[in-house]
Design a protein around this motif. Structure first.
Motif, PDB file in Angstrom:
ATOM      1  N   MET A  36     -10.362  -0.703 -18.677  1.00  0.00           N
ATOM      2  CA  MET A  36     -10.682  -1.163 -17.318  1.00  0.00           C
ATOM      3  C   MET A  36      -9.861  -2.389 -16.954  1.00  0.00           C
ATOM      4  SD  MET A  36     -14.822  -0.609 -17.283  1.00  0.00           S
ATOM      5  CE  MET A  36     -14.962  -1.318 -15.651  1.00  0.00           C
ATOM      6  N   ALA A  37      -9.695  -3.285 -17.901  1.00  0.00           N
ATOM      7  CA  ALA A  37      -8.920  -4.495 -17.631  1.00  0.00           C
ATOM      8  C   ALA A  37      -7.467  -4.159 -17.320  1.00  0.00           C
ATOM      9  CB  ALA A  37      -8.996  -5.438 -18.825  1.00  0.00           C
ATOM     10  N   THR A  38      -6.918  -3.214 -18.102  1.00  0.00           N
ATOM     11  CA  THR A  38      -5.526  -2.803 -17.886  1.00  0.00           C
ATOM     12  C   THR A  38      -5.359  -2.140 -16.533  1.00  0.00           C
ATOM     13  OG1 THR A  38      -5.226  -2.482 -20.251  1.00  0.00           O
ATOM     14  CG2 THR A  38      -3.637  -1.396 -18.797  1.00  0.00           C
ATOM     15  N   ALA A  39      -6.327  -1.270 -16.173  1.00  0.00           N
ATOM     16  CA  ALA A  39      -6.258  -0.556 -14.889  1.00  0.00           C
ATOM     17  C   ALA A  39      -6.305  -1.523 -13.726  1.00  0.00           C
ATOM     18  CB  ALA A  39      -7.407   0.450 -14.796  1.00  0.00           C
ATOM     19  N   CYS A  40      -7.192  -2.494 -13.807  1.00  0.00           N
ATOM     20  CA  CYS A  40      -7.295  -3.481 -12.726  1.00  0.00           C
ATOM     21  C   CYS A  40      -6.013  -4.285 -12.599  1.00  0.00           C
ATOM     22  CB  CYS A  40      -8.474  -4.420 -12.985  1.00  0.00           C
ATOM     23  SG  CYS A  40     -10.089  -3.613 -12.826  1.00  0.00           S
ATOM     24  N   SER A  41      -5.445  -4.644 -13.759  1.00  0.00           N
ATOM     25  CA  SER A  41      -4.207  -5.414 -13.750  1.00  0.00           C
ATOM     26  C   SER A  41      -3.081  -4.624 -13.101  1.00  0.00           C
ATOM     27  CB  SER A  41      -3.821  -5.788 -15.179  1.00  0.00           C
ATOM     28  OG  SER A  41      -2.572  -6.433 -15.202  1.00  0.00           O
ATOM     29  N   ASN A  42      -2.973  -3.331 -13.465  1.00  0.00           N
ATOM     30  CA  ASN A  42      -1.909  -2.491 -12.899  1.00  0.00           C
ATOM     31  C   ASN A  42      -2.105  -2.254 -11.416  1.00  0.00           C
ATOM     32  OD1 ASN A  42      -0.677  -2.247 -15.352  1.00  0.00           O
ATOM     33  ND2 ASN A  42      -1.601  -0.267 -15.882  1.00  0.00           N
ATOM     34  N   ALA A  43      -3.346  -2.062 -11.005  1.00  0.00           N
ATOM     35  CA  ALA A  43      -3.623  -1.831  -9.585  1.00  0.00           C
ATOM     36  C   ALA A  43      -3.218  -3.035  -8.762  1.00  0.00           C
ATOM     37  CB  ALA A  43      -5.111  -1.525  -9.382  1.00  0.00           C
ATOM     38  N   GLY A  44      -3.525  -4.224  -9.300  1.00  0.00           N
ATOM     39  CA  GLY A  44      -3.144  -5.425  -8.567  1.00  0.00           C
ATOM     40  C   GLY A  44      -1.659  -5.583  -8.462  1.00  0.00           C
ATOM     41  N   ALA A  45      -0.952  -5.187  -9.526  1.00  0.00           N
ATOM     42  CA  ALA A  45       0.499  -5.359  -9.544  1.00  0.00           C
ATOM     43  C   ALA A  45       1.192  -4.405  -8.599  1.00  0.00           C
ATOM     44  CB  ALA A  45       1.015  -5.152 -10.963  1.00  0.00           C
ATOM     45  N   SER A  46       0.596  -3.149  -8.398  1.00  0.00           N
ATOM     46  CA  SER A  46       1.272  -2.141  -7.593  1.00  0.00           C
ATOM     47  C   SER A  46       0.790  -2.074  -6.150  1.00  0.00           C
ATOM     48  CB  SER A  46       1.100  -0.758  -8.246  1.00  0.00           C
ATOM     49  OG  SER A  46      -0.282  -0.427  -8.289  1.00  0.00           O
ATOM     50  N   ALA A  47      -0.226  -2.853  -5.806  1.00  0.00           N
ATOM     51  CA  ALA A  47      -0.747  -2.813  -4.437  1.00  0.00           C
ATOM     52  C   ALA A  47       0.345  -3.227  -3.450  1.00  0.00           C
ATOM     53  CB  ALA A  47      -1.940  -3.758  -4.314  1.00  0.00           C
ATOM     54  N   PRO A  48       0.589  -2.384  -2.419  1.00  0.00           N
ATOM     55  CA  PRO A  48       1.656  -2.710  -1.477  1.00  0.00           C
ATOM     56  C   PRO A  48       1.324  -3.920  -0.619  1.00  0.00           C
ATOM     57  CG  PRO A  48       0.369  -0.812  -0.721  1.00  0.00           C
ATOM     58  CD  PRO A  48      -0.101  -1.132  -2.089  1.00  0.00           C
ATOM     59  N   ASN A  49       2.326  -4.666  -0.310  1.00  0.00           N
ATOM     60  CA  ASN A  49       2.167  -5.816   0.566  1.00  0.00           C
ATOM     61  C   ASN A  49       2.362  -5.355   2.006  1.00  0.00           C
ATOM     62  OD1 ASN A  49       2.262  -8.178   2.002  1.00  0.00           O
ATOM     63  ND2 ASN A  49       3.860  -9.125   0.754  1.00  0.00           N
ATOM     64  N   GLU A  50       1.277  -5.323   2.771  1.00  0.00           N
ATOM     65  CA  GLU A  50       1.340  -4.806   4.133  1.00  0.00           C
ATOM     66  C   GLU A  50       2.252  -5.638   5.028  1.00  0.00           C
ATOM     67  OE1 GLU A  50      -2.551  -4.334   5.679  1.00  0.00           O
ATOM     68  OE2 GLU A  50      -3.140  -2.786   4.233  1.00  0.00           O
ATOM     69  N   ASN A  51       2.489  -6.861   4.644  1.00  0.00           N
ATOM     70  CA  ASN A  51       3.328  -7.744   5.465  1.00  0.00           C
ATOM     71  C   ASN A  51       4.793  -7.752   5.029  1.00  0.00           C
ATOM     72  OD1 ASN A  51       1.098  -8.634   7.041  1.00  0.00           O
ATOM     73  ND2 ASN A  51       0.510 -10.045   5.403  1.00  0.00           N
ATOM     74  N   ALA A  52       5.116  -6.979   3.995  1.00  0.00           N
ATOM     75  CA  ALA A  52       6.493  -6.965   3.501  1.00  0.00           C
ATOM     76  C   ALA A  52       7.424  -6.357   4.543  1.00  0.00           C
ATOM     77  CB  ALA A  52       6.570  -6.170   2.203  1.00  0.00           C
ATOM     78  N   THR A  53       8.616  -6.916   4.684  1.00  0.00           N
ATOM     79  CA  THR A  53       9.590  -6.414   5.649  1.00  0.00           C
ATOM     80  C   THR A  53      10.930  -6.144   4.967  1.00  0.00           C
ATOM     81  OG1 THR A  53      10.343  -8.637   6.275  1.00  0.00           O
ATOM     82  CG2 THR A  53       8.524  -7.672   7.550  1.00  0.00           C
ATOM     83  N   THR A  54      11.729  -5.376   5.646  1.00  0.00           N
ATOM     84  CA  THR A  54      13.053  -5.005   5.165  1.00  0.00           C
ATOM     85  C   THR A  54      14.050  -5.156   6.307  1.00  0.00           C
ATOM     86  OG1 THR A  54      12.086  -3.398   3.639  1.00  0.00           O
ATOM     87  CG2 THR A  54      14.427  -3.131   4.156  1.00  0.00           C
ATOM     88  N   SER A  55      15.243  -5.556   6.020  1.00  0.00           N
ATOM     89  CA  SER A  55      16.297  -5.626   7.034  1.00  0.00           C
ATOM     90  C   SER A  55      16.880  -4.229   7.249  1.00  0.00           C
ATOM     91  CB  SER A  55      17.403  -6.601   6.609  1.00  0.00           C
ATOM     92  OG  SER A  55      16.924  -7.918   6.571  1.00  0.00           O
ATOM     93  N   PHE A  56      16.869  -3.781   8.491  1.00  0.00           N
ATOM     94  CA  PHE A  56      17.373  -2.446   8.837  1.00  0.00           C
ATOM     95  C   PHE A  56      18.445  -2.594   9.911  1.00  0.00           C
ATOM     96  CE2 PHE A  56      17.213   1.242  11.709  1.00  0.00           C
ATOM     97  CZ  PHE A  56      17.521   2.257  10.813  1.00  0.00           C
ATOM     98  N   THR A  57      19.600  -1.962   9.690  1.00  0.00           N
ATOM     99  CA  THR A  57      20.680  -1.993  10.670  1.00  0.00           C
ATOM    100  C   THR A  57      20.720  -0.654  11.390  1.00  0.00           C
ATOM    101  OG1 THR A  57      21.959  -3.528   9.309  1.00  0.00           O
ATOM    102  CG2 THR A  57      23.141  -2.345  11.046  1.00  0.00           C
ATOM    103  N   ASP A  58      20.477  -0.678  12.718  1.00  0.00           N
ATOM    104  CA  ASP A  58      20.476   0.579  13.469  1.00  0.00           C
ATOM    105  C   ASP A  58      21.904   0.964  13.852  1.00  0.00           C
ATOM    106  OD1 ASP A  58      21.180  -0.907  15.730  1.00  0.00           O
ATOM    107  OD2 ASP A  58      19.241  -0.675  16.722  1.00  0.00           O
ATOM    108  N   THR A  59      22.071   2.055  14.578  1.00  0.00           N
ATOM    109  CA  THR A  59      23.411   2.567  14.850  1.00  0.00           C
ATOM    110  C   THR A  59      24.135   1.789  15.943  1.00  0.00           C
ATOM    111  OG1 THR A  59      22.420   4.281  16.258  1.00  0.00           O
ATOM    112  CG2 THR A  59      22.985   4.897  14.006  1.00  0.00           C
ATOM    113  N   THR A  60      23.474   0.800  16.531  1.00  0.00           N
ATOM    114  CA  THR A  60      24.186  -0.090  17.446  1.00  0.00           C
ATOM    115  C   THR A  60      24.801  -1.266  16.693  1.00  0.00           C
ATOM    116  OG1 THR A  60      22.318  -1.571  17.914  1.00  0.00           O
ATOM    117  CG2 THR A  60      22.471   0.458  19.214  1.00  0.00           C
ATOM    118  N   GLY A  61      24.421  -1.420  15.418  1.00  0.00           N
ATOM    119  CA  GLY A  61      24.870  -2.568  14.641  1.00  0.00           C
ATOM    120  C   GLY A  61      23.871  -3.704  14.636  1.00  0.00           C
ATOM    121  N   ARG A  62      22.748  -3.549  15.328  1.00  0.00           N
ATOM    122  CA  ARG A  62      21.703  -4.575  15.341  1.00  0.00           C
ATOM    123  C   ARG A  62      20.969  -4.563  14.002  1.00  0.00           C
ATOM    124  NH1 ARG A  62      17.843  -2.773  17.931  1.00  0.00           N
ATOM    125  NH2 ARG A  62      16.744  -4.669  18.577  1.00  0.00           N
ATOM    126  N   THR A  63      20.727  -5.749  13.425  1.00  0.00           N
ATOM    127  CA  THR A  63      19.923  -5.862  12.217  1.00  0.00           C
ATOM    128  C   THR A  63      18.544  -6.370  12.603  1.00  0.00           C
ATOM    129  OG1 THR A  63      21.859  -6.261  10.826  1.00  0.00           O
ATOM    130  CG2 THR A  63      19.717  -6.943   9.958  1.00  0.00           C
TER     131      THR A  63
END
Length: 378
Positions: A36-63
């Motif tokens: 149980m301890a291992t499962a909880c630890s892994n779940a916490g480590a893999s939980a996605p960050n809803e606020n995480a962002t990525t830089s995306f460059t569209d086909t106009t060249g805008r980032t």
């Protein structure tokens, strides 16, 4: 201090407080706690960050900074809606216009009640308040790049406070667009499937046209409007299919970018005198056979006039989005049956499954193509 199950067991043996049953229960209890301890630890480590962002460059060249995990999207207009619906309908939190009864024959009922948000281009009736209410993570524009597209995407992003991106989506670039969308939406496998379909349809059509050759292209005019005298001029975005698979006779000095086409006279049509006339849905296909003016045209006299299949969208591209792949399949086989030796119904079933997630029946297909068979003038 960390004490192992083996250490606990040794202590109990030294005290004489253990028997075989106790050993078994202790081992099970320790293993359960550690699991149980291992499962909880892994779940916490893999939980996605809803606020995480990525830089995306569209086909106009805008980032643009976009969410890493996109689950809520809205299209900027009808072209984007059609292209995105093929890839990620479950991510829609709104649509550009209400589904019509014609659309609903092919669209799953679970998408009927999506909020109507309007569109940025075309009718330009985007409802900013409604967009704020549904709270999408991104607005996606797909289609031909307007001259002002960079300013337009910046403006919509500023107005609604939501990332907005443009992805070019002409027929020749739609495969690349789906690959880009696949990366953006974490749907690379599905994006690749659609990309390969677009590439194959284009290459298959081009192979047929290579056999036909420029000299063998059929002379065609696409007519629209209440009187049939609006034509889709050569070189316009709405003429991509016609220009590719025929000799589009509608050559004009000035070409409209509007879906309503360019107005010409009957005298001009008589000068062009095409071998085949394609009528848009809702035009005058059903009445030309009894009209003396139209009877002067070779195509009408020979029964070489057809109405574009329409459902859930016009196959020839109104709006000019991914529906045009079905248009080029239909029109190529219509004009060159000796070279295009395939069953259009089989092709349509594949297309409708991929792009509308719909199982096209034989009866539905028969209704769609009922007026795409030549009629003999009386």
């Amino acid at each position: 201090m960390l004490v192992t199950s083996k250490g606990v067991l040794n202590i109990l043996r030294e005290r004489g407080e253990v028997n075989e049953k106790k050993i078994l229960w202790l081992l099970l209890a320790v293993c359960l706690v550690m699991t149980m301890a291992t499962a909880c630890s892994n779940a916490g480590a893999s939980a996605p960050n809803e606020n995480a962002t990525t830089s995306f460059t569209d086909t106009t060249g805008r980032t643009v900074e976009v969410p890493t995990n996109i689950t809520k999207i809205v299209p900027s207009g009808s072209l984007a809606q059609m292209a995105l619906f093929a890839l990620a309908p479950e991510k829609f939190v709104g649509i550009t216009s209400a589904w019509t009864d014609l659309n609903k024959q092919y669209i799953d009922t679970k998408y009927y009640e999506l909020p109507v948000l309007g569109q940025f281009y075309g009718m330009k009736n985007l409802n900013l308040e409604e967009i704020a209410r549904v709270n999408p993570q991104i607005i996606i524009d797909i289609g031909d790049a307007k001259k002002t597209v960079v300013e337009d995407m910046d403006a919509i992003q500023t107005q609604v406070g939501i990332p907005a991106v443009h992805i070019e989506g002409t027929m020749d670039k739609m495969a690349e667009a789906y690959r880009t969308l696949g990366k953006l939406l974490n749907m690379e496998k599905d994006g690749e499937t659609l990309a390969k379909y677009c590439e194959k349809t284009n290459s298959d059509t081009q192979a047929i046209m290579d056999k036909v050759g420029e000299a063998g292209k059929v002379k065609v005019v696409y007519c629209m409007g209440d009187n049939g005298l609006n034509v889709i001029a050569k070189g316009s975005i709405h003429a991509e299919v016609i220009d590719k698979v025929s000799n589009n006779m509608a050559v004009l000095d000035s070409v409209s970018s509007m879906g309503t086409g360019d107005t010409v006279s009957m005298e001009q049509l008589l000068l062009w005198d095409p071998d085949v006339i394609i009528f848009a849905p809702g035009s005058i296909y059903s009445t030309v056979v009894a009209d003396p003016a139209w009877q002067q045209l070779t195509a009408i006299k020979n029964g070489k006039y057809y109405e574009v299949p329409n459902g859930p969208y016009n196959w020839m591209g109104f709006p000019p989005s991914v529906n045009r792949y079905m248009g080029e399949i239909w029109m190529t086989q219509l004009l060159y049956p000796d070279q295009a030796k395939y069953n259009v119904y089989d092709k349509a079933k594949e297309y409708y499954k991929l792009f509308y997630h719909s199982d096209l029946t034989q009866d539905q297909y028969n209704a769609l193509v009922a007026n795409s068979i030549a009629k003999t003038a009386k």
